[in-house]
Write an enzyme that holds these catalytic residues in place. Structure first.
Site, mmCIF file in Angstrom:
data_model
loop_
_atom_site.group_PDB
_atom_site.id
_atom_site.type_symbol
_atom_site.label_atom_id
_atom_site.label_comp_id
_atom_site.label_asym_id
_atom_site.label_seq_id
_atom_site.Cartn_x
_atom_site.Cartn_y
_atom_site.Cartn_z
ATOM 1 C CG ASP A 1 -0.486 5.677 6.746
ATOM 2 O OD1 ASP A 1 0.228 5.024 5.990
ATOM 3 O OD2 ASP A 1 0.093 5.781 7.876
ATOM 4 C CE LYS B 1 1.202 7.633 11.493
ATOM 5 N NZ LYS B 1 1.551 6.348 11.562
ATOM 6 C CE LYS C 1 -0.478 0.970 4.878
ATOM 7 N NZ LYS C 1 0.102 2.222 4.830
ATOM 8 C CG HIS D 1 -3.458 -0.943 8.240
ATOM 9 N ND1 HIS D 1 -3.253 -2.089 7.407
ATOM 10 C CD2 HIS D 1 -2.565 -0.199 8.526
ATOM 11 C CE1 HIS D 1 -1.643 -1.956 7.168
ATOM 12 N NE2 HIS D 1 -1.239 -0.730 7.710
HETATM 13 C C1 BG6 Z 1 1.560 1.198 8.340
HETATM 14 C C2 BG6 Z 1 1.416 2.879 8.432
HETATM 15 O O1 BG6 Z 1 0.684 0.524 7.368
HETATM 16 O O2 BG6 Z 1 1.168 0.886 9.583
HETATM 17 C C3 BG6 Z 1 2.201 3.390 9.301
HETATM 18 O O3 BG6 Z 1 1.987 3.186 7.156
HETATM 19 C C4 BG6 Z 1 1.994 2.882 10.750
HETATM 20 O O4 BG6 Z 1 2.028 4.842 9.626
HETATM 21 C C5 BG6 Z 1 2.234 1.311 10.669
HETATM 22 O O5 BG6 Z 1 2.749 3.385 11.668
HETATM 23 C C6 BG6 Z 1 1.666 0.365 11.965
HETATM 24 O O6 BG6 Z 1 1.988 -0.867 11.981
HETATM 25 P P1 BG6 Z 1 2.064 -1.592 13.411
HETATM 26 O O7 BG6 Z 1 2.140 -3.142 12.746
HETATM 27 O O8 BG6 Z 1 3.080 -0.906 13.876
HETATM 28 O O9 BG6 Z 1 0.504 -1.316 14.101
#
Ligand code: BG6
Length: 516
Positions: free
Chosen positions: A266, A369, A179, A271
């Site tokens: 993002d 964030k 992505k 997700h």
């Molecule tokens: C990524 C995003 O897909 O997932 C990031 O681009 C994010 O911004 C990350 O920090 C978080 O992943 P995880 O597995 O640490 O929750």
């Protein structure tokens, strides 16, 4: 024909009802080579390469597995192999073992070149052919595009022109893409068109690493292996669902990717929409990939944004504040962001799922964030009991019952319900907890280990197909357009739980966000 149907008729998978293989046995990839484009980027360095070593270390890669780096660096095979060695040492999950490394190092190759360099792709073809001959990789080649999507078309075209996209004599060719799959519906369709013009959909593996997480796969186990939850998993009992992915990290240094993209593109588009699909979908006929996809596509087709958007969505940007005892700067002072950036670092939306199971149950999705702490969870918040035969003051402290799937960290499931306080008839909330760490001795593999292995095995269940990606954009696009037309995101102090507008969004419906 829909991708699901294509997959059903492609003959690539066995009929699940006839497949008698013991699925508990480890699945080991067959002979193959993987080419990584963007091998010097953060993703390849921190996730992809270490995961390949971890797979080798767990005995899940064939002894002749070969890893080819493609990039502009002035490296030869040995320099590349030294680089991979360092990444393995620095970032792998499992312990370093010399014998595993020596075997992996034998299959490391580097092809130097740029994406517009036809000669470099001719050299790549030669390298792969030689690996097939010398190491018996059998013409099975995976192409991992750990590169910005704007370069996908050029690389796909080069692979096509170099004859690398087309499998020969029973071998396979697969492309792995990361992505963001586009930045809105139109661009996603365009991107899918370009990729599908070179690789048929069943050879395209789109990584959404949340689907590789054990706790995310456990949503299906919990829902469909038990009798306990299904009867209450609907609008008769559930008041609303909250899906939260909160991070405490800031974005310093990530401006190149994030500025102009923002939290909704993002994270929500991929997700969180996938978490919603797994939570809200109906039971698939089996876990055959096409059946799973059919159900996900069905539920995503029934999702839409609740309106009016000024009340049902919220968008924020972090300002300076305190986090973990440390003073941190706001986004506009982060390295790599323009001083007048209107990129959101927090986004929340309200979704409706128009199905018999979910009509009238809002799904609240939020991500951000520099929030209070790092946590991802799915919470089903239940309706109040229709009658409470207690003196009113005895239930003052009683909240709504909730079932919380703790995706990370502290992976597990919490059930919140009311219990009597010892010595009185006062009722207060208590938690019943299941924790992965306590229940199982095995350590969970990294999401990337699972997903890369699935690519090599040609097992597509955990990869969103083009239709899912497009449906998710279709849901989100009106909010993105609305935000683009309605000024700046609301500021929130770093270390808090988002802007005031997010709290207001729920408060006006008589609900509130959980404080995980
Ligand atoms: C990524 C995003 O897909 O997932 C990031 O681009 C994010 O911004 C990350 O920090 C978080 O992943 P995880 O597995 O640490 O929750």
């Amino acid at each position: 024909m829909s991708p699901a149907a294509t997959r059903l008729t492609s003959g690539q998978w066995q009929n699940p009802l006839r497949d008698k293989r013991d699925k508990r046995l480890p699945r080991i990839a067959g002979p193959c080579a993987v080419v990584i484009f963007g091998v010097t980027g953060d993703l390849a360095r921190k996730k992809v390469v270490p995961a390949i070593y971890d797979l080798a270390n767990r005995g899940l890669l064939p002894p002749t597995f070969s890893l080819v780096g493609f990039g502009r660096r002035d490296w030869d095979d040995e320099a590349f192999s030294n680089e991979v060695y360092q990444l393995v040492k620095d970032h792998s999950r499992t312990p370093f073992r010399q014998v595993i490394w020596d075997r992996l190092a034998e299959g490391c190759r580097f092809v130097q070149g740029a994406f517009d360099d036809d000669q470099a792709f001719a050299r790549l073809a030669e390298t792969l052919e030689k690996l097939d001959a010398d190491r018996g990789t059998g013409g099975n080649h995976g192409f991992y595009l750990a590169i910005p999507p704007k370069s996908f078309p050029a690389v796909c075209e080069q692979l096509y022109n170099a004859g690398l996209a087309k499998p020969q004599d029973g071998s396979w060719r697969r492309v792995v893409i990361e992505k963001p799959f586009g930045h809105d519906l139109d661009s996603a369709r365009e991107l899918n068109k370009v990729v599908n013009s070179v690789f048929p959909e069943e050879s395209v593996f789109r990584i959404d690493h949340y689907l590789g997480k054990e706790t995310v796969q456990n949503i299906l186990a919990m829902r469909f292996a038990n009798q306990l939850f299904d009867p209450i998993w609907n609008s008769n009992y559930v008041d609303h669902v909250q899906i939260t992915m909160a991070e405490d990290i800031g974005l310093g240094g990530r401006g190149g990717y994030y500025d102009g993209i923002g939290a909704a593109r993002d994270v929500i588009q991929n997700h969180l929409m996938q978490l919603l699909a797994l939570t809200a979908m109906e039971e698939p006929v089996s876990f055959h990939p096409s059946q799973l996809q059919t159900e996900k596509i069905k539920v995503l087709s029934a999702v839409k944004l609740a309106e009016p958007l000024d009340e049902t969505t919220s968008r924020g940007q972090y300002a300076a504040g305190w986090q973990g005892g440390e003073h941190v700067v706001g986004l506009l002072d982060e390295e790599g962001f323009s001083k007048d950036s209107t990129t959101e670092t927090f986004a929340a939306i309200t979704l409706e799922v128009d199905t018999r199971r979910w009509a009238g149950v809002p799904f609240y999705l939020r991500t951000g964030k520099r929030l209070g702490r790092r946590v991802t969870e799915i919470a089903l918040v239940f309706k109040r009991a229709p009658h409470l035969p207690f003196d009113a003051t005895m239930t003052d402290e009683l909240g709504a019952n909730a079932l919380v799937i703790r995706v990370q960290p502290d992976e597990g499931v919490t059930l919140r319900f009311g219990s009597k306080v010892p010595g009185s008839m006062e009722v207060r909330d208590v938690n019943m907890d299941f924790s992965y760490g306590a229940a199982f001795a095995e350590e969970s593999p990294e999401a990337y280990e699972r997903l890369i292995l699935d690519v090599l095995l040609g097992e597509p269940s955990l990869f969103p197909v083009n239709e899912e990606v497009e449906l998710a954009w279709e849901v989100l696009d009106p909010a993105l357009d609305y935000w683009a037309e309605h000024g700046k995101p609301d500021p929130y102090e770093a270390g808090t739980w988002g802007p005031a507008s997010a709290f207001e969004m729920l408060r006006r419906t008589g609900r509130e966000w959980r404080r995980p």
